[in-house]
Write a protein that holds these residues in place. Structure first.
Motif, PDB file in Angstrom:
ATOM      1  N   GLY A 149      52.572  54.860  42.727  1.00  0.00           N
ATOM      2  CA  GLY A 149      51.944  54.379  43.954  1.00  0.00           C
ATOM      3  C   GLY A 149      52.208  52.906  44.188  1.00  0.00           C
ATOM      4  O   GLY A 149      53.045  52.294  43.511  1.00  0.00           O
ATOM      5  N   THR A 150      51.506  52.366  45.150  1.00  0.00           N
ATOM      6  CA  THR A 150      51.631  50.952  45.484  1.00  0.00           C
ATOM      7  C   THR A 150      50.519  50.163  44.799  1.00  0.00           C
ATOM      8  O   THR A 150      49.630  50.752  44.173  1.00  0.00           O
ATOM      9  N   LEU A 151      50.558  48.858  44.952  1.00  0.00           N
ATOM     10  CA  LEU A 151      49.463  48.047  44.416  1.00  0.00           C
ATOM     11  C   LEU A 151      48.147  48.486  45.043  1.00  0.00           C
ATOM     12  O   LEU A 151      47.124  48.594  44.359  1.00  0.00           O
ATOM     13  N   GLU A 152      48.203  48.754  46.351  1.00  0.00           N
ATOM     14  CA  GLU A 152      46.982  49.166  47.049  1.00  0.00           C
ATOM     15  C   GLU A 152      46.403  50.453  46.456  1.00  0.00           C
ATOM     16  O   GLU A 152      45.201  50.545  46.214  1.00  0.00           O
ATOM     17  N   ASP A 153      47.269  51.433  46.192  1.00  0.00           N
ATOM     18  CA  ASP A 153      46.803  52.665  45.542  1.00  0.00           C
ATOM     19  C   ASP A 153      46.131  52.332  44.220  1.00  0.00           C
ATOM     20  O   ASP A 153      45.092  52.897  43.871  1.00  0.00           O
ATOM     21  N   ASP A 154      46.748  51.428  43.500  1.00  0.00           N
ATOM     22  CA  ASP A 154      46.242  51.095  42.177  1.00  0.00           C
ATOM     23  C   ASP A 154      44.885  50.394  42.257  1.00  0.00           C
ATOM     24  O   ASP A 154      44.007  50.613  41.423  1.00  0.00           O
ATOM     25  N   GLN A 155      44.713  49.571  43.275  1.00  0.00           N
ATOM     26  CA  GLN A 155      43.418  48.906  43.431  1.00  0.00           C
ATOM     27  C   GLN A 155      42.347  49.892  43.887  1.00  0.00           C
ATOM     28  O   GLN A 155      41.184  49.774  43.514  1.00  0.00           O
ATOM     29  N   ASN A 156      42.749  50.891  44.660  1.00  0.00           N
ATOM     30  CA  ASN A 156      41.811  51.918  45.116  1.00  0.00           C
ATOM     31  C   ASN A 156      41.223  52.743  43.975  1.00  0.00           C
ATOM     32  O   ASN A 156      40.140  53.283  44.094  1.00  0.00           O
ATOM     33  N   ARG A 157      41.971  52.866  42.879  1.00  0.00           N
ATOM     34  CA  ARG A 157      41.487  53.706  41.779  1.00  0.00           C
ATOM     35  C   ARG A 157      40.596  52.934  40.815  1.00  0.00           C
ATOM     36  O   ARG A 157      40.118  53.477  39.822  1.00  0.00           O
ATOM     37  N   ALA A 163      38.810  44.955  40.676  1.00  0.00           N
ATOM     38  CA  ALA A 163      40.019  45.341  41.421  1.00  0.00           C
ATOM     39  C   ALA A 163      40.838  44.119  41.835  1.00  0.00           C
ATOM     40  O   ALA A 163      41.825  44.247  42.562  1.00  0.00           O
ATOM     41  N   LEU A 164      40.442  42.938  41.394  1.00  0.00           N
ATOM     42  CA  LEU A 164      41.169  41.719  41.757  1.00  0.00           C
ATOM     43  C   LEU A 164      42.529  41.690  41.073  1.00  0.00           C
ATOM     44  O   LEU A 164      42.650  42.075  39.914  1.00  0.00           O
ATOM     45  N   ALA A 165      43.553  41.216  41.820  1.00  0.00           N
ATOM     46  CA  ALA A 165      44.890  41.131  41.232  1.00  0.00           C
ATOM     47  C   ALA A 165      45.505  39.755  41.529  1.00  0.00           C
ATOM     48  O   ALA A 165      45.293  39.185  42.604  1.00  0.00           O
ATOM     49  N   PRO A 179      41.420  43.023  48.207  1.00  0.00           N
ATOM     50  CA  PRO A 179      41.226  43.798  49.441  1.00  0.00           C
ATOM     51  C   PRO A 179      39.776  44.196  49.701  1.00  0.00           C
ATOM     52  O   PRO A 179      39.430  44.549  50.818  1.00  0.00           O
ATOM     53  N   PHE A 180      38.908  44.142  48.688  1.00  0.00           N
ATOM     54  CA  PHE A 180      37.549  44.675  48.867  1.00  0.00           C
ATOM     55  C   PHE A 180      36.465  43.600  48.824  1.00  0.00           C
ATOM     56  O   PHE A 180      35.284  43.909  48.700  1.00  0.00           O
ATOM     57  N   GLY A 181      36.866  42.347  48.875  1.00  0.00           N
ATOM     58  CA  GLY A 181      35.857  41.283  48.802  1.00  0.00           C
ATOM     59  C   GLY A 181      35.245  41.141  47.417  1.00  0.00           C
ATOM     60  O   GLY A 181      34.072  40.821  47.273  1.00  0.00           O
ATOM     61  N   GLY A 182      36.049  41.377  46.385  1.00  0.00           N
ATOM     62  CA  GLY A 182      35.559  41.282  45.013  1.00  0.00           C
ATOM     63  C   GLY A 182      35.121  39.876  44.635  1.00  0.00           C
ATOM     64  O   GLY A 182      34.150  39.699  43.894  1.00  0.00           O
ATOM     65  N   LEU A 183      35.838  38.879  45.159  1.00  0.00           N
ATOM     66  CA  LEU A 183      35.501  37.494  44.828  1.00  0.00           C
ATOM     67  C   LEU A 183      34.116  37.143  45.356  1.00  0.00           C
ATOM     68  O   LEU A 183      33.301  36.517  44.673  1.00  0.00           O
ATOM     69  N   ASN A 184      33.854  37.588  46.569  1.00  0.00           N
ATOM     70  CA  ASN A 184      32.547  37.388  47.165  1.00  0.00           C
ATOM     71  C   ASN A 184      31.450  38.092  46.349  1.00  0.00           C
ATOM     72  O   ASN A 184      30.372  37.532  46.115  1.00  0.00           O
ATOM     73  N   ASP A 185      31.741  39.296  45.905  1.00  0.00           N
ATOM     74  CA  ASP A 185      30.777  40.036  45.084  1.00  0.00           C
ATOM     75  C   ASP A 185      30.540  39.334  43.753  1.00  0.00           C
ATOM     76  O   ASP A 185      29.421  39.331  43.243  1.00  0.00           O
ATOM     77  N   LEU A 186      31.596  38.723  43.206  1.00  0.00           N
ATOM     78  CA  LEU A 186      31.414  37.958  41.968  1.00  0.00           C
ATOM     79  C   LEU A 186      30.449  36.807  42.207  1.00  0.00           C
ATOM     80  O   LEU A 186      29.566  36.540  41.402  1.00  0.00           O
ATOM     81  N   LYS A 187      30.640  36.116  43.344  1.00  0.00           N
ATOM     82  CA  LYS A 187      29.773  34.972  43.673  1.00  0.00           C
ATOM     83  C   LYS A 187      28.335  35.416  43.866  1.00  0.00           C
ATOM     84  O   LYS A 187      27.402  34.751  43.437  1.00  0.00           O
ATOM     85  N   ASN A 188      28.162  36.573  44.537  1.00  0.00           N
ATOM     86  CA  ASN A 188      26.807  37.065  44.822  1.00  0.00           C
ATOM     87  C   ASN A 188      26.240  37.945  43.718  1.00  0.00           C
ATOM     88  O   ASN A 188      25.161  38.508  43.863  1.00  0.00           O
TER      89      ASN A 188
END
Ligand code: ATP
Ligand code: MG
Length: 471
Positions: free
Chosen positions: A108-116, A123-125, A139-148
């Motif tokens: 798959g693509t990087l996106e597929d890989d982050q989806n799993r 899922a940060l890369a 792609p999913f706002g993981g950095l923001n979730d880390l902050k919050n």
């Protein structure tokens, strides 16, 4: 981000990726831990192409400084250096069947890989190719979730959890380990999908359970396990501690929340996993020994003994190690009332010697557990208990220095008893041995050979035995 990828190995991977014209990313836990400032040695690298080829090329460049292992069946490879473990995998798309957490895997693509991936923060890369070196793909706002401090699945949580139910345990574990919050929708999906935990092996569940127990404040994880309904499925004996029954206007404390307090207390003092397990299990016998007495109110007589007896079955059922670790937990649970009882009465030398003898080298652990067990909200009581424990501790030290009971070996051995009286191995030999031991622990005789030998002769005479040469 570049400063976090300063290690020479990232430079090497970058060169290989560009030479072979493949996209390449550091992904998952390692990236998350950079932002959390938790240094880690496990690096996961995703290659849009072949992970195994990339690993082989890196191992070639590093020559003798690296060990390469290839797992063909999984399409992964590992390069191990003296300070790092780098896992290579080709980017993949996964699809799951209902009865297994083993997916069907396609390239798959990087996106597929982050989806799993299980959670947005996982899922940060970070790109390793030269042109985009250090670029964050989030792609999913993981950095923001880390902050919050939020744990949230990248896709619909019902699908993420149903696909691989281990993720429910992982989510609660991360919340407990990192002090994060499970986003409402994510948490509710765990509650909805809890029954799916049934397809996960006990060993996997235990790995997560142990990580929850090792987290700074383990009660966080256990409360989430309970509220989601998972605890009832994986550890019903703990749930049985919950609740307060009232009779004639008299209630008892809620032993579940008491247990969690004790676990948190112990965890502030020790990283010993099995001492933490002992705290979790110390009152496990209470539901089975609970009685209501008209005069005494609620009692839990023998809950220490009943609890100790339950541990074998719990460890067997949960596939926890049934070795000296289990024996240690059994000992802690059995003995956890002893210092308390001791401190409530007059602290006699004899009682302290017996406690030292029974606890042996685990005496400090036991005292730590008992002190953590003081969860009364009455400050006067707490003060009195703590003070009494101080007396017990002093006395323990004094007696140990004087009598060396901790690693007590009877000064007269069974063989000597058998030889002296020309006896076969028999119960009478055991009886004599025990009487000598009791005499030492009760302070009737000192812990010395001469005295013990003399005492043996006396006991034997009382039992009608004489040495052959005197017959
Ligand atoms: P830790 O190393 O502290 O256990 P981790 O998140 O690094 O936490 P690993 O088991 O090392 O966990 O996995 C590395 C990465 O692989 C995770 O960050 C995540 O992206 C992904 N991962 C691991 N297990 C799962 C899973 N069950 N479902 C989806 N993704 C997973
Ligand atoms: Mg990891």
């Amino acid at each position: 981000m570049k400063e976090h990828l300063e290690h020479k190995v990232f430079q090497l991977i970058s060169e290989i990726a560009d030479d072979s014209e493949q996209e390449c990313y550091v992904i998952g836990g390692y990236v998350r831990d950079i932002f959390l400032k938790r240094p880690s040695k496990d690096i996961d690298v995703v290659v849009v192409g072949s992970g195994i080829e990339m690993a082989e090329k890196l191992a070639n460049k590093l020559e003798k400084k690296a060990v390469l292992s290839i797992f063909k069946n999984f399409g992964t490879a590992q390069v191990k250096t003296k300070d790092l473990e780098i896992e290579f995998v080709g980017a993949r798309r996964e699809s799951y069947q209902r009865d297994s957490r083993k997916p069907i895997v396609e390239d798959g693509t990087l996106e597929d890989d982050q989806n799993r991936r299980d959670f947005t923060i996982n899922a940060l890369a970070l790109c390793l190719n030269k042109e985009r070196f250090g670029e964050l793909i989030d792609p999913f706002g993981g950095l923001n979730d880390l902050k919050n401090k939020v744990i949230r699945t990248p896709l619909n949580p019902d699908i993420t959890f149903s696909d691989d139910p281990l993720r429910m345990m992982r989510g609660i574990r991360f919340a407990s380990q990192l002090g994060f919050f499970l986003e409402t929708n994510t948490f509710e999906a765990i509650a909805r999908n809890k029954e799916r935990i049934g397809i996960i092996s006990k060993e996997r569940i235990n790995d997560e359970l142990n990580k929850i127990i090792m987290s700074p404040k383990p009660s966080t994880g256990f409360i989430l396990l309970d509220k989601s309904g998972l605890l009832e499925l994986i550890f019903p004996e703990l749930v049985a501690l919950k609740g307060i029954e009232t009779k004639e206007g008299i209630g008892h404390k809620d032993n579940f929340y008491h247990t969690l307090l004790v676990l948190d207390n112990v965890s502030r003092q020790t990283d010993n996993l099995w001492l933490r397990w002992s705290a979790l299990l110390h009152d496990i016998g209470k539901p089975r020994s609970k009685r209501y007495d008209k005069k005494l109110g609620w009692t839990f007589h023998n809950h220490d003994f009943v609890g100790m007896k339950m541990i074998h079955e719990i460890f067997r059922k949960m596939k926890l190690p049934m070795n000296e670790k289990m024996k240690y937990v059994q000992k802690m649970v059995l003995l956890h009332m002893r210092p308390i009882i001791l401190s409530e009465e007059e602290v006699t030398d004899s009682a302290v010697r017996r406690l030292l003898f029974d606890a042996g080298n685990d005496i400090e652990d036991l005292m730590m557990l008992c002190e953590a067990d003081i969860t009364s909200k009455n400050p006067e009581k707490v003060k009195r208990y703590k003070n009494n424990f101080k007396i017990v501790r002093n006395k323990l030290q004094e007696i140990e220095e004087k009598d060396r009971i901790r690693n007590f070996q009877p000064p007269v051995k069974g063989e000597e008893i058998m030889q002296t009286f020309n006896l076969p191995a028999s119960s009478i030999v055991g009886e004599i041995k025990m009487k000598i031991k009791d005499a030492i622990l009760d302070g009737v005789i000192p812990n010395e050979y001469e005295a013990a030998r003399e005492y043996m002769m006396k006991v034997a005479a009382e039992l009608g035995l004489t040495p052959p040469e005197q017959r």
